[in-house]
Scaffold this motif. Structure first.
Motif, PDB file in Angstrom:
ATOM      1  N   LEU A 418      -6.405  12.962   3.167  1.00  0.00           N
ATOM      2  CA  LEU A 418      -5.452  11.864   2.980  1.00  0.00           C
ATOM      3  C   LEU A 418      -6.190  10.534   2.963  1.00  0.00           C
ATOM      4  N   PHE A 419      -5.629   9.557   2.279  1.00  0.00           N
ATOM      5  CA  PHE A 419      -6.201   8.220   2.302  1.00  0.00           C
ATOM      6  C   PHE A 419      -5.744   7.486   3.564  1.00  0.00           C
ATOM      7  N   PHE A 420      -6.661   6.717   4.148  1.00  0.00           N
ATOM      8  CA  PHE A 420      -6.307   5.899   5.304  1.00  0.00           C
ATOM      9  C   PHE A 420      -5.257   4.860   4.920  1.00  0.00           C
ATOM     10  N   VAL A 421      -4.236   4.735   5.765  1.00  0.00           N
ATOM     11  CA  VAL A 421      -3.182   3.737   5.570  1.00  0.00           C
ATOM     12  C   VAL A 421      -3.140   2.847   6.814  1.00  0.00           C
ATOM     13  N   SER A 422      -3.104   1.563   6.585  1.00  0.00           N
ATOM     14  CA  SER A 422      -3.074   0.596   7.681  1.00  0.00           C
ATOM     15  C   SER A 422      -1.690   0.599   8.322  1.00  0.00           C
ATOM     16  N   GLN A 423      -1.574   1.282   9.443  1.00  0.00           N
ATOM     17  CA  GLN A 423      -0.309   1.370  10.161  1.00  0.00           C
ATOM     18  C   GLN A 423      -0.595   1.527  11.647  1.00  0.00           C
ATOM     19  N   GLY A 424       0.445   1.689  12.437  1.00  0.00           N
ATOM     20  CA  GLY A 424       0.259   1.838  13.867  1.00  0.00           C
ATOM     21  C   GLY A 424      -0.443   0.627  14.463  1.00  0.00           C
ATOM     22  N   GLY A 425      -1.397   0.876  15.343  1.00  0.00           N
ATOM     23  CA  GLY A 425      -2.116  -0.203  15.997  1.00  0.00           C
ATOM     24  C   GLY A 425      -3.088  -0.937  15.094  1.00  0.00           C
ATOM     25  N   LEU A 426      -3.377  -0.382  13.906  1.00  0.00           N
ATOM     26  CA  LEU A 426      -4.308  -1.015  12.967  1.00  0.00           C
ATOM     27  C   LEU A 426      -3.589  -1.773  11.860  1.00  0.00           C
ATOM     28  N   ARG A 427      -2.271  -1.777  11.901  1.00  0.00           N
ATOM     29  CA  ARG A 427      -1.535  -2.481  10.865  1.00  0.00           C
ATOM     30  C   ARG A 427      -1.881  -3.977  10.888  1.00  0.00           C
ATOM     31  N   LYS A 428      -2.156  -4.522   9.726  1.00  0.00           N
ATOM     32  CA  LYS A 428      -2.534  -5.928   9.535  1.00  0.00           C
ATOM     33  C   LYS A 428      -3.915  -6.263  10.110  1.00  0.00           C
ATOM     34  N   LYS A 429      -4.606  -5.250  10.658  1.00  0.00           N
ATOM     35  CA  LYS A 429      -5.958  -5.471  11.172  1.00  0.00           C
ATOM     36  C   LYS A 429      -6.996  -4.795  10.282  1.00  0.00           C
ATOM     37  N   SER A 430      -6.538  -4.031   9.322  1.00  0.00           N
ATOM     38  CA  SER A 430      -7.439  -3.315   8.430  1.00  0.00           C
ATOM     39  C   SER A 430      -6.750  -3.106   7.092  1.00  0.00           C
ATOM     40  N   GLU A 431      -7.524  -2.751   6.076  1.00  0.00           N
ATOM     41  CA  GLU A 431      -6.981  -2.525   4.739  1.00  0.00           C
ATOM     42  C   GLU A 431      -6.793  -1.038   4.481  1.00  0.00           C
ATOM     43  N   SER A 432      -5.700  -0.715   3.804  1.00  0.00           N
ATOM     44  CA  SER A 432      -5.488   0.665   3.399  1.00  0.00           C
ATOM     45  C   SER A 432      -6.521   1.048   2.335  1.00  0.00           C
ATOM     46  N   PHE A 433      -6.869   2.331   2.310  1.00  0.00           N
ATOM     47  CA  PHE A 433      -7.860   2.820   1.354  1.00  0.00           C
ATOM     48  C   PHE A 433      -7.189   3.096   0.007  1.00  0.00           C
ATOM     49  N   SER A 434      -7.936   2.927  -1.068  1.00  0.00           N
ATOM     50  CA  SER A 434      -7.419   3.213  -2.408  1.00  0.00           C
ATOM     51  C   SER A 434      -8.515   3.827  -3.262  1.00  0.00           C
ATOM     52  N   MET A 435      -8.115   4.418  -4.366  1.00  0.00           N
ATOM     53  CA  MET A 435      -9.041   5.149  -5.228  1.00  0.00           C
ATOM     54  C   MET A 435     -10.200   4.281  -5.720  1.00  0.00           C
ATOM     55  N   ASP A 436      -9.928   3.021  -6.022  1.00  0.00           N
ATOM     56  CA  ASP A 436     -10.978   2.163  -6.567  1.00  0.00           C
ATOM     57  C   ASP A 436     -12.089   1.882  -5.560  1.00  0.00           C
ATOM     58  N   LYS A 437     -11.852   2.166  -4.273  1.00  0.00           N
ATOM     59  CA  LYS A 437     -12.873   1.953  -3.242  1.00  0.00           C
ATOM     60  C   LYS A 437     -13.697   3.215  -2.986  1.00  0.00           C
ATOM     61  N   MET A 438     -13.345   4.300  -3.635  1.00  0.00           N
ATOM     62  CA  MET A 438     -13.956   5.589  -3.321  1.00  0.00           C
ATOM     63  C   MET A 438     -15.420   5.654  -3.752  1.00  0.00           C
ATOM     64  N   THR A 439     -16.265   6.065  -2.815  1.00  0.00           N
ATOM     65  CA  THR A 439     -17.679   6.266  -3.109  1.00  0.00           C
ATOM     66  C   THR A 439     -17.910   7.709  -3.542  1.00  0.00           C
ATOM     67  N   ARG A 440     -19.123   7.973  -4.037  1.00  0.00           N
ATOM     68  CA  ARG A 440     -19.466   9.327  -4.448  1.00  0.00           C
ATOM     69  C   ARG A 440     -19.355  10.290  -3.268  1.00  0.00           C
ATOM     70  N   LYS A 441     -19.809   9.861  -2.091  1.00  0.00           N
ATOM     71  CA  LYS A 441     -19.792  10.729  -0.916  1.00  0.00           C
ATOM     72  C   LYS A 441     -18.353  11.021  -0.468  1.00  0.00           C
ATOM     73  N   GLU A 442     -17.487  10.034  -0.557  1.00  0.00           N
ATOM     74  CA  GLU A 442     -16.077  10.249  -0.203  1.00  0.00           C
ATOM     75  C   GLU A 442     -15.412  11.207  -1.183  1.00  0.00           C
ATOM     76  N   CYS A 443     -15.795  11.090  -2.449  1.00  0.00           N
ATOM     77  CA  CYS A 443     -15.267  12.018  -3.455  1.00  0.00           C
ATOM     78  C   CYS A 443     -15.764  13.434  -3.187  1.00  0.00           C
ATOM     79  N   GLU A 444     -17.004  13.555  -2.748  1.00  0.00           N
ATOM     80  CA  GLU A 444     -17.555  14.868  -2.412  1.00  0.00           C
ATOM     81  C   GLU A 444     -16.743  15.510  -1.281  1.00  0.00           C
TER      82      GLU A 444
END
Length: 536
Positions: A418-444
């Motif tokens: 699953l992609f990380f979603v900024s919610q819970g205690g990290l809401r507004k403190k971090s960015e949600s993950f999206s496909m355009d940020k995906m590295t080769r290693k994450e795709c692996e």
């Protein structure tokens, strides 16, 4: 209630939540799929068939959370003739000039939760869950009679911002437990008073959680609420952990049995029932399963979630439950959702230190392997999630998780990235993950997880239909559809690895430009193929 005048209070949920999912609860994940990937007729007949509706528009079954709110209102100042739990396809029968409140249970109203984000990034478009939520709000009778709209449920946090509420015409959002709060909010709405935009629900003690008065979807029975492990990215883990009395649970089991539903016990961690902190109380949880399984009319017991740390620390509890349910004797297995999330001790310590308790963060990878071994020995099948794009994640963290997935290859299981979603205690403190940020290693990592699941899923589906002794027609069509889909998904994995060198964003971009085909066209081919067979 006079015909078409409407109930004073209407409770409902969007159509994707009002399904029995053909007995395959994991098909509920299908609500996360983008509309258009699968033809609507195929999606709503195979993956998300509707629950039954009574002639008056009420739903025969409903989500557990909706039933709890119904009970809280009926236990308060409202009468049975004031309230209806409605089927979303029949709002015209229950909403009229007398309707003051439309209360909606939601899990992912905006389509931004982890699983939904994954599909939306791949295929574009809007998820069925968000599409059906908007359809509820745009229903002609809702627009005509304009009842106060109250949103609750696990996805209510998505509508917390005033701008979002205004966009959707939402009057009030209840975040957290709703049973103590809903009565006062509804009272205000019924008396045409202004509602607060956001309400933090007061924590409901275990003795105060109301008994449901009508059956739930799939016979879901809540045995505990909250988690208390404190994972910063998750809302339930931040809630106080409470367990319901066995007597309460058995009454809800009986009510669902009377409606023809076998029990599905729900908790964030089924093994922690009556636990002392993070130490599993084997005697208490075994007694619960014994009493439920021995209850007159119970032939099968299912579960929703469990924690790997609990399974690793209490193999005796896992074994005892398997013995009580006679899994080995019946040739069956028990499945539930659980979270691996990452194999990085560093990320565990920084973001989800409670996940590994009673172990240490540095023990986590071995805890996962040990838990999978214990579960396998006792005929449990974990459906495990991984999170891609955790804040602060580096390549070494990802490689550790890839290595762990490979080590789990021998264990019958499903691993869902699953992609990380900024919610819970990290809401507004971090960015949600999206496909355009995906590295080769994450795709692996993504491909390794999919390969694991695809290698096991067909076996699991075949065994599931043997276990349930389901009707031949349903199992035949489901297995044929899955075999086709699985083959196409494996082709997609190979394409990403061999032709795109793990560059998922480039492959998705080419798919959107029409240069390559992923799932949409094959899914349409499945539909056409089976419709032709049906006509013949």
């Amino acid at each position: 209630m006079a015909k078409n005048e409407g109930y004073k209070i209407v409770l409902t949920a969007n159509r994707t939540l009002m399904s029995h999912y053909n007995g395959l609860v994991f098909l509920g994940f299908g609500a996360c799929i983008s509309k258009g990937v699968i033809p609507d007729m195929l999606y709503f007949s195979v993956m998300c068939p509707s629950i039954e509706a009574n002639k008056d528009g009420s739903a025969v079954n409903a989500p557990c959370g909706t039933r709890k709110i119904e009970s809280a209102l009926l236990n308060g100042n409202f009468k049975d003739e004031d309230i209806v739990v409605a089927h979303p396809d029949h709002l015209d029968k229950v909403i009229g000039p007398n309707t003051k409140v439309l209360s909606i249970t939601e899990i992912d109203p905006l389509g931004i939760a982890p699983a939904t984000s994954m599909f939306r990034n791949m295929f574009g478009g809007d998820a069925y869950m968000s599409v059906k939520f908007e359809e509820l709000l745009e229903h002609p009778h809702v627009q005509k009679y304009k009842p106060k709209i109250i949103i609750g449920g696990p996805g209510a946090w998505q509508l917390e911002d005033a701008e979002v509420q205004n966009r959707y015409g939402v009057d009030c959002v209840i975040i957290g437990d709703g049973e103590k709060t809903i009565g006062g909010i509804v009272e205000k709405a019924v008396n045409d008073k202004e509602l607060p935009g956001v309400v933090r629900g007061e924590v409901v003690g275990e003795e105060e959680i109301p008994l449901i008065k009508n059956p739930t979807i799939d016979g879901i029975v809540e045995i505990s609420r909250g988690c208390g492990r404190g994972c910063k990215f998750c809302a339930p883990t931040l809630q106080k952990f409470r367990c319901l009395p066995v007597e309460h649970i058995l009454k809800e089991v009986e009510l669902n049995l009377m409606a023809g539903k076998q029990p599905l016990l729900h908790a964030e961690d089924i093994l922690r029932y009556k636990a002392e902190g993070f130490n599993v109380n084997t005697e208490a949880v075994a007694d619960l399963f014994r009493q439920v399984s021995n209850y007159h009319g119970v032939d099968q017991v299912q579960i929703s979630h469990f924690a790997l740390s609990s399974a690793a620390s209490a193999p005796d509890a896992v074994e005892e439950i398997s013995n009580i349910l006679e899994l080995d004797k019946k040739g069956e297995w028990l499945s539930g959702q659980t979270g691996i999330e990452t194999a990085s001790p560093r990320l565990i310590e920084n973001i989800m230190g409670g996940k590994c308790k009673p172990y240490r963060p540095e023990d986590w990878p071995q805890v996962v392997v040990d838990a999978f071994g214990i579960l396998s020995d006792n005929s449990w099948v974990p459906v495990s999630t991984l999170i891609i794009g955790i804040p602060g994640e580096i390549e070494q963290d990802i490689q550790l998780t890839i290595d762990l997935v490979r080590e789990l290859k021998e264990f019958k299981s499903i691993i869902v990235p699953l992609f990380f979603v900024s919610q819970g205690g990290l809401r507004k403190k971090s960015e949600s993950f999206s496909m355009d940020k995906m590295t080769r290693k994450e795709c692996e990592l993504l491909m390794e997880s999919w390969r694991h699941s695809l290698n096991w899923a067909e076996t699991l589906l075949d065994e599931y239909f043997k276990m349930t002794r389901d009707n031949h027609v349903k199992s035949f069509f489901a297995k044929r559809i899955f075999a086709f889909s699985s083959r196409k998904a494996k082709e997609m994995v190979k394409m990403c690895e061999n032709e795109y060198d793990y560059n998922m964003p480039a492959m998705v971009n080419d798919a959107r430009n029409g240069d390559v085909k992923l799932l949409p066209q094959p899914m349409h081919s499945i539909y056409n193929y089976f419709m032709l067979e049906k006509r013949q």
